[in-house]
Scaffold this active site. Structure first.
Site, short mmCIF file in Angstrom:
data_model
loop_
_atom_site.label_atom_id
_atom_site.label_comp_id
_atom_site.label_asym_id
_atom_site.label_seq_id
_atom_site.Cartn_x
_atom_site.Cartn_y
_atom_site.Cartn_z
N PHE A 1 0.82 -1.21 0.00
CA PHE A 1 0.00 0.00 0.00
C PHE A 1 0.86 1.27 0.00
CE2 PHE A 1 -2.62 2.62 3.28
CZ PHE A 1 -3.05 3.50 2.30
N ARG B 1 12.77 -9.89 -1.75
CA ARG B 1 13.10 -9.46 -0.38
C ARG B 1 14.30 -10.21 0.20
NH1 ARG B 1 8.13 -10.54 2.83
NH2 ARG B 1 8.92 -12.66 2.92
N GLY C 1 8.70 -2.20 3.95
CA GLY C 1 8.22 -3.58 3.97
C GLY C 1 8.15 -4.13 5.39
N ALA C 2 7.09 -4.84 5.68
CA ALA C 2 6.90 -5.45 7.01
C ALA C 2 5.70 -6.38 6.96
CB ALA C 2 6.67 -4.38 8.07
N SER D 1 5.28 2.35 13.70
CA SER D 1 3.82 2.31 13.68
C SER D 1 3.24 2.98 14.91
CB SER D 1 3.34 0.85 13.63
OG SER D 1 1.93 0.79 13.80
N TYR E 1 2.35 -7.42 16.66
CA TYR E 1 2.82 -6.52 15.59
C TYR E 1 3.38 -5.23 16.18
CZ TYR E 1 2.48 -2.75 12.20
OH TYR E 1 2.75 -1.64 11.44
N LYS F 1 -5.43 -5.67 0.84
CA LYS F 1 -5.18 -5.75 2.28
C LYS F 1 -6.27 -6.48 3.07
CE LYS F 1 -3.34 -2.28 4.52
NZ LYS F 1 -2.08 -2.79 5.08
N ARG G 1 -8.92 -7.62 5.51
CA ARG G 1 -9.36 -7.09 6.80
C ARG G 1 -8.58 -5.87 7.23
NH1 ARG G 1 -9.01 -10.87 11.74
NH2 ARG G 1 -9.70 -8.97 12.81
N ARG H 1 -10.02 8.58 15.58
CA ARG H 1 -8.71 8.17 15.09
C ARG H 1 -8.08 9.35 14.36
NH1 ARG H 1 -9.89 4.46 17.66
NH2 ARG H 1 -9.90 2.24 17.24
N TYR I 1 -9.80 -2.17 22.69
CA TYR I 1 -10.25 -1.25 21.65
C TYR I 1 -9.83 0.18 21.97
CZ TYR I 1 -13.25 1.00 18.23
OH TYR I 1 -13.70 1.75 17.18
#
Length: 323
Positions: free
Chosen positions: A10, A53, A74-75, A114, A141, A178, A180, A215, A282
């Site tokens: 993405f 990769r 990349g991950a 992230s 993650y 992608k 979900r 968000r 959440y």
């Protein structure tokens, strides 16, 4: 020559499109190219070479003198990935090798961290490097990304310029593959297209009404603009870890209303219970503090949620186009 890892993904493919816009056409695209749906993101882009990769470091040993910059995007990005060995290999150890190669060959490096590193935001969302060892990510993650940030900050030897980027809720073209993990805009577009309606999670927090969970939604075109700025600027004293958001939290209701409007459809929004297995983890609010990025000279205004959703829906999703 500029290296982009995660090239077919993405953000990586959008980065290549943005580089091409500025006439950077000697792009080395690094990825696992065994996914045909992802590879469509690279169609029409100017790329000098594709490198698998697992072959990249061997390639770099031979070609390092020509490489001007590395964007390591990349991950394994799934927040539902619980195989810690895969996360350690792809997110932590691979990035350590990239860091050390950048030092060895004196190549500036931007890598993807992230906002998942912030967990529930108990310590806020300021990109101060002093709080990074104390952060409590909610999933493996996020942990893998935070582990690398901690490791990087401890290193005595660092690349000539480096930046770790904490991406917040990025949305925009080229996320068709992608599933979900695609953005809420993508899912809203598809759900509204099929049912003329959209279901959002109820709030189970008395401080937030249904649909008013918030968000920091950031358009991918703003994300790649920030990365271009870092490549052009690349002052060693500006090395560090940065938030990549807008600095303005918006509600899921705002996002959904914007999607209905962009699709020229009448609003029909209802609410379903948040699944119990994610309810206690959440996030009800995330908002990037963007003063650090601004302090080094990035002064472009961010795309508003309404503008970003309209561009994404009308110019990409409605025709399944790519950026």
């Amino acid at each position: 020559m500029i290296v982009v890892t995660g090239a077919a993904g993405f953000i990586g493919s959008c980065m290549i499109a943005r580089l091409n816009e500025d006439n950077f056409n000697h792009i080395i695209a690094v990825d696992d190219f065994s996914f045909p749906e992802k590879n469509k993101n690279l169609e029409g882009k100017k790329i000098l070479e594709r490198v698998e990769r697992e072959d990249f470091f061997e390639w770099l040993d031979k070609n390092n003198l020509e490489v001007e910059f590395i964007f390591h995007l990349g991950a394994r990005t799934s927040t539902a990935e619980f195989n810690r060995e895969i996360l350690a290999h792809l997110n932590t150890e691979y990035t350590k090798k990239m860091w050390n190669a950048s030092i060895k060959y004196a190549i500036p490096l931007v890598y993807a961290s992230s906002a998942a590193t912030y967990g529930l935001g108990e310590l806020g969302y300021e990109d101060s490097e002093t709080i990074i060892p104390e952060l409590k990510p909610l999933n493996p993650y996020g942990e893998s990304k935070n582990e690398f940030d901690i490791w990087a900050l401890k290193q005595e030897r660092k690349p000539m310029f480096w930046a770790g980027l904490k991406f917040f809720n990025v949305y925009g073209p080229n996320e068709y593959h992608k599933g979900r993990m695609a953005s809420v805009v993508f899912h809203a577009f598809n759900q509204i297209g099929k049912t003329d309606a959209m279901k959002l999670f109820q709030s189970h927090n008395p401080e937030y009404k249904d649909g008013e969970q918030q968000r920091d939604f950031v358009y991918v075109k703003d994300v790649v603009d920030m990365m271009m700025f870092l490549m052009y600027d690349r002052k060693s004293q500006n090395s560090g870890i940065y938030n990549v958001g807008t600095g303005e939290a918006r509600t899921f209701l705002d996002l959904t209303k914007s999607t209905f409007k962009a699709m020229d459809k009448k609003e029909d929004i209802s609410y379903i219970p948040t699944p119990e297995d994610i309810r206690d983890k959440y996030q009800y609010f995330t908002e990037a503090t963007m003063s650090k990025m601004r302090s080094i000279g990035y002064d472009k205004p961010f795309t508003s949620l309404e503008e970003g959703v309209a561009d994404y829906v009308k110019n990409y999703l409605s025709s399944e186009s790519r950026y």
